[in-house]
Design a protein around this motif. Structure first.
Motif, PDB file in Angstrom:
ATOM      1  N   PHE A 347      27.606 -55.269  -2.142  1.00 57.00           N
ATOM      2  CA  PHE A 347      27.832 -56.512  -1.388  1.00 57.00           C
ATOM      3  C   PHE A 347      27.995 -56.183   0.086  1.00 57.00           C
ATOM      4  CE2 PHE A 347      31.985 -54.993  -2.735  1.00 57.00           C
ATOM      5  CZ  PHE A 347      32.828 -55.211  -1.655  1.00 57.00           C
ATOM      6  N   ARG A 348      27.534 -57.123   0.943  1.00 59.17           N
ATOM      7  CA  ARG A 348      27.655 -56.908   2.390  1.00 59.17           C
ATOM      8  C   ARG A 348      28.793 -57.725   2.959  1.00 59.17           C
ATOM      9  NH1 ARG A 348      23.662 -58.873   7.233  1.00 59.17           N
ATOM     10  NH2 ARG A 348      24.950 -60.734   6.972  1.00 59.17           N
ATOM     11  N   ILE A 349      29.640 -57.045   3.716  1.00 61.85           N
ATOM     12  CA  ILE A 349      30.671 -57.715   4.515  1.00 61.85           C
ATOM     13  C   ILE A 349      30.280 -57.551   5.973  1.00 61.85           C
ATOM     14  CG2 ILE A 349      32.997 -57.283   5.456  1.00 61.85           C
ATOM     15  CD1 ILE A 349      34.001 -56.841   2.653  1.00 61.85           C
ATOM     16  N   SER A 350      30.391 -58.630   6.759  1.00 61.92           N
ATOM     17  CA  SER A 350      30.269 -58.483   8.203  1.00 61.92           C
ATOM     18  C   SER A 350      31.685 -58.400   8.749  1.00 61.92           C
ATOM     19  CB  SER A 350      29.550 -59.692   8.793  1.00 61.92           C
ATOM     20  OG  SER A 350      29.808 -59.751  10.187  1.00 61.92           O
ATOM     21  N   PHE A 351      31.990 -57.323   9.472  1.00 64.83           N
ATOM     22  CA  PHE A 351      33.348 -57.237  10.032  1.00 64.83           C
ATOM     23  C   PHE A 351      33.411 -57.798  11.450  1.00 64.83           C
ATOM     24  CE2 PHE A 351      31.745 -52.760  10.142  1.00 64.83           C
ATOM     25  CZ  PHE A 351      31.779 -52.498  11.508  1.00 64.83           C
ATOM     26  N   ALA A 352      32.385 -58.539  11.866  1.00 65.83           N
ATOM     27  CA  ALA A 352      32.439 -59.271  13.138  1.00 65.83           C
ATOM     28  C   ALA A 352      33.231 -60.564  12.907  1.00 65.83           C
ATOM     29  CB  ALA A 352      31.045 -59.570  13.645  1.00 65.83           C
ATOM     30  N   ALA A 353      34.496 -60.395  12.538  1.00 68.16           N
ATOM     31  CA  ALA A 353      35.393 -61.520  12.260  1.00 68.16           C
ATOM     32  C   ALA A 353      36.776 -61.094  12.726  1.00 68.16           C
ATOM     33  CB  ALA A 353      35.399 -61.814  10.760  1.00 68.16           C
ATOM     34  N   SER A 354      37.698 -62.061  12.860  1.00 69.16           N
ATOM     35  CA  SER A 354      39.026 -61.709  13.393  1.00 69.16           C
ATOM     36  C   SER A 354      39.769 -60.804  12.416  1.00 69.16           C
ATOM     37  CB  SER A 354      39.842 -62.980  13.629  1.00 69.16           C
ATOM     38  OG  SER A 354      40.158 -63.560  12.376  1.00 69.16           O
ATOM     39  N   GLU A 355      40.732 -60.053  12.947  1.00 70.19           N
ATOM     40  CA  GLU A 355      41.529 -59.167  12.067  1.00 70.19           C
ATOM     41  C   GLU A 355      42.218 -59.996  10.996  1.00 70.19           C
ATOM     42  OE1 GLU A 355      44.095 -56.308  13.931  1.00 70.19           O
ATOM     43  OE2 GLU A 355      42.552 -55.771  15.405  1.00 70.19           O
ATOM     44  N   GLU A 356      42.662 -61.192  11.378  1.00 69.12           N
ATOM     45  CA  GLU A 356      43.355 -62.051  10.415  1.00 69.12           C
ATOM     46  C   GLU A 356      42.409 -62.429   9.256  1.00 69.12           C
ATOM     47  OE1 GLU A 356      44.151 -65.989  11.742  1.00 69.12           O
ATOM     48  OE2 GLU A 356      44.764 -66.445   9.668  1.00 69.12           O
ATOM     49  N   THR A 357      41.167 -62.752   9.593  1.00 71.64           N
ATOM     50  CA  THR A 357      40.179 -63.104   8.560  1.00 71.64           C
ATOM     51  C   THR A 357      39.923 -61.895   7.654  1.00 71.64           C
ATOM     52  OG1 THR A 357      39.174 -64.623  10.112  1.00 71.64           O
ATOM     53  CG2 THR A 357      37.847 -64.039   8.199  1.00 71.64           C
ATOM     54  N   LEU A 358      39.829 -60.707   8.266  1.00 78.99           N
ATOM     55  CA  LEU A 358      39.584 -59.499   7.460  1.00 78.99           C
ATOM     56  C   LEU A 358      40.772 -59.237   6.529  1.00 78.99           C
ATOM     57  CD1 LEU A 358      37.943 -57.215  10.205  1.00 78.99           C
ATOM     58  CD2 LEU A 358      36.791 -58.445   8.362  1.00 78.99           C
ATOM     59  N   GLN A 359      41.997 -59.464   7.036  1.00 77.92           N
ATOM     60  CA  GLN A 359      43.193 -59.266   6.191  1.00 77.92           C
ATOM     61  C   GLN A 359      43.190 -60.249   5.030  1.00 77.92           C
ATOM     62  OE1 GLN A 359      44.978 -56.752   6.483  1.00 77.92           O
ATOM     63  NE2 GLN A 359      45.511 -56.215   8.600  1.00 77.92           N
ATOM     64  N   ARG A 360      42.825 -61.493   5.306  1.00 80.88           N
ATOM     65  CA  ARG A 360      42.776 -62.495   4.221  1.00 80.88           C
ATOM     66  C   ARG A 360      41.740 -62.073   3.178  1.00 80.88           C
ATOM     67  NH1 ARG A 360      41.088 -68.048   6.160  1.00 80.88           N
ATOM     68  NH2 ARG A 360      41.413 -68.635   3.995  1.00 80.88           N
ATOM     69  N   ALA A 361      40.610 -61.553   3.660  1.00 78.47           N
ATOM     70  CA  ALA A 361      39.556 -61.126   2.730  1.00 78.47           C
ATOM     71  C   ALA A 361      40.078 -59.989   1.851  1.00 78.47           C
ATOM     72  CB  ALA A 361      38.330 -60.673   3.501  1.00 78.47           C
TER      73      ALA A 361
END
Ligand code: PLP
Length: 370
Positions: A347-361
């Motif tokens: 699966f592909r994750i794009s980490f061009a997202a806020s740290e908060e969004t990455l933590q929620r993920a």
């Protein structure tokens, strides 16, 4: 009538697996969106100002097909500074535009084009649309093309090798050694390369971009502004390579895109002087966060060396689609690996997202870990 009118060549050309997921995001209440193929920072102000100025100054007409001369010169200087050899440069409607023009100019029906797998979604379809046959070179599990895999796939129908380093969706970066070995095979078989270098500025751990073109291999380099300056909607890229090819691609542009967007071309004159190091450093920080987070949960992502993606094996028992479905039930949106591959395992994750969004993920992924 209706569907029967469609040309034979579009049979089997399907909507991208990325779009299918995008379309479901608006229905979620509080989506965690890690599907983006674009930076989450904004276009630098100096480029925006230069675009407003370009419109006010009347740069709203057709431009020369190959692009405005000062931008072609700025691109040439950029490539020369990186030590990348080429003969001619043209401005294209994004790297996507350059890919279409190169496929139309190079591929005969029946030609084989070598595509390292996983691959950017457009490659296999652009080859098919031009009447060619994509031949996939499996690069699992580390996603770096090996010279012997390449050599075994070469036949007398091989037309060119498609390269993409740093890569989408894998974020793998070919090392100097790997490039040397690939170049040796290409030289031995006198093969051409189309090298998509759109992520050339997105490289981490203090490494610098290297192009196969600097290894005495005939190369078409495709580069762009979409990712580096977050100008994905402006549709601007470039192609650099042998004069015989750029000249023909320019003719093909006359009969297709006409030219790249005029305002974007004038605005991009100020792009090369923008310092994007802060934005890249911030992405590297988030690369570290998501890589460690996934690793600590027991997922086994190869370490992303560039771009802004992780491409990670799904837990045992899942296909890429079944795993992504389980994520979407929890409002986490990712892209199944089969959108980019003949395999259905990642699966592909794009980490061009806020740290908060990455933590929620990561909190959601904790409930789905292997
Ligand atoms: C590897 C790769 N090549 C080309 C493109 C398309 O770029 P552009 O916006 O310049 O058309 C993308 C966009 O996601 C990409 O990831």
């Amino acid at each position: 009538m209706s569907k029967q009118l469609l040309a034979q060549r579009v049979k089997g050309i399907e909507p991208s697996g990325i779009r299918k997921i995008f379309d479901r995001i608006p229905k979620a209440k509080n989506p965690i969106n890690l599907t983006m193929g674009e930076p989450d920072f904004d276009v630098p102000d100096v480029i925006k100002e230069s675009a407003y100025r370009a419109i006010r100054d009347g740069h709203n007409k057709y431009t020369p097909t190959q692009g405005i001369p000062p931008l072609r010169e700025a691109i040439a200087e950029y490539l020369r500074d990186m030590g990348i050899p080429f003969e001619e440069v043209m401005v294209t409607a994004g790297v996507s535009g350059g890919l279409v023009l190169s496929a139309l100019s190079l591929i005969n029906p029946g030609d084989e084009v070598l595509i390292p797998d996983p691959y950017f979604v457009m490659y296999k379809y652009m080859v098919r649309l031009a009447g060619g046959t994509p031949v996939f070179l499996d690069t699992y599990p580390d996603f770096n093309l090996k010279a012997d895999t390449l050599e075994k796939a070469i036949t007398d129908r091989t037309k060119f090798l498609m390269l993409n380093s740093p890569g989408n969706p894998t974020s793998a970066v070919l090392s100097a050694d790997e490039l040397d070995q690939i170049a040796e095979v290409l030289q031995k078989h006198n093969l051409f390369v189309v090298s998509d270098e759109i992520y050339d500025r997105f490289i981490y751990d203090g490494r610098k971009h290297e192009s196969i073109a600097s290894r005495d291999v005939p190369t078409l380099i495709l580069g762009g502004f979409s990712k580096t300056y977050a100008m994905t909607g402006w549709r601007l890229g470039f192609a650099a390579g042998p004069a015989w090819l750029i000249t023909q691609m320019t003719v093909m542009q006359q009969y297709s895109f006409t030219s790249a967007n005029s305002v974007a071309q004038y605005a991009a004159l100020d792009a090369f002087s923008c310092d994007m190091s802060e934005q890249i450093a911030s992405l590297e920080k988030r690369r570290n966060l998501i890589y460690k987070g996934l690793y600590d949960l027991g997922f086994k992502p190869p370490r992303p060396e560039g771009a802004f993606y992780t491409f990670t094996p799904v837990p045992p028992g899942d296909t890429s689609e079944s795993f992504v479905e389980r994520c979407i039930e929890k409002e986490l949106f990712l892209i199944p690996g089969n959108a980019f591959s003949q395999r259905d395992t990642h699966f592909r994750i794009s980490f061009a997202a806020s740290e908060e969004t990455l933590q929620r993920a990561l909190l959601v992924l904790e409930t789905l870990k292997p």
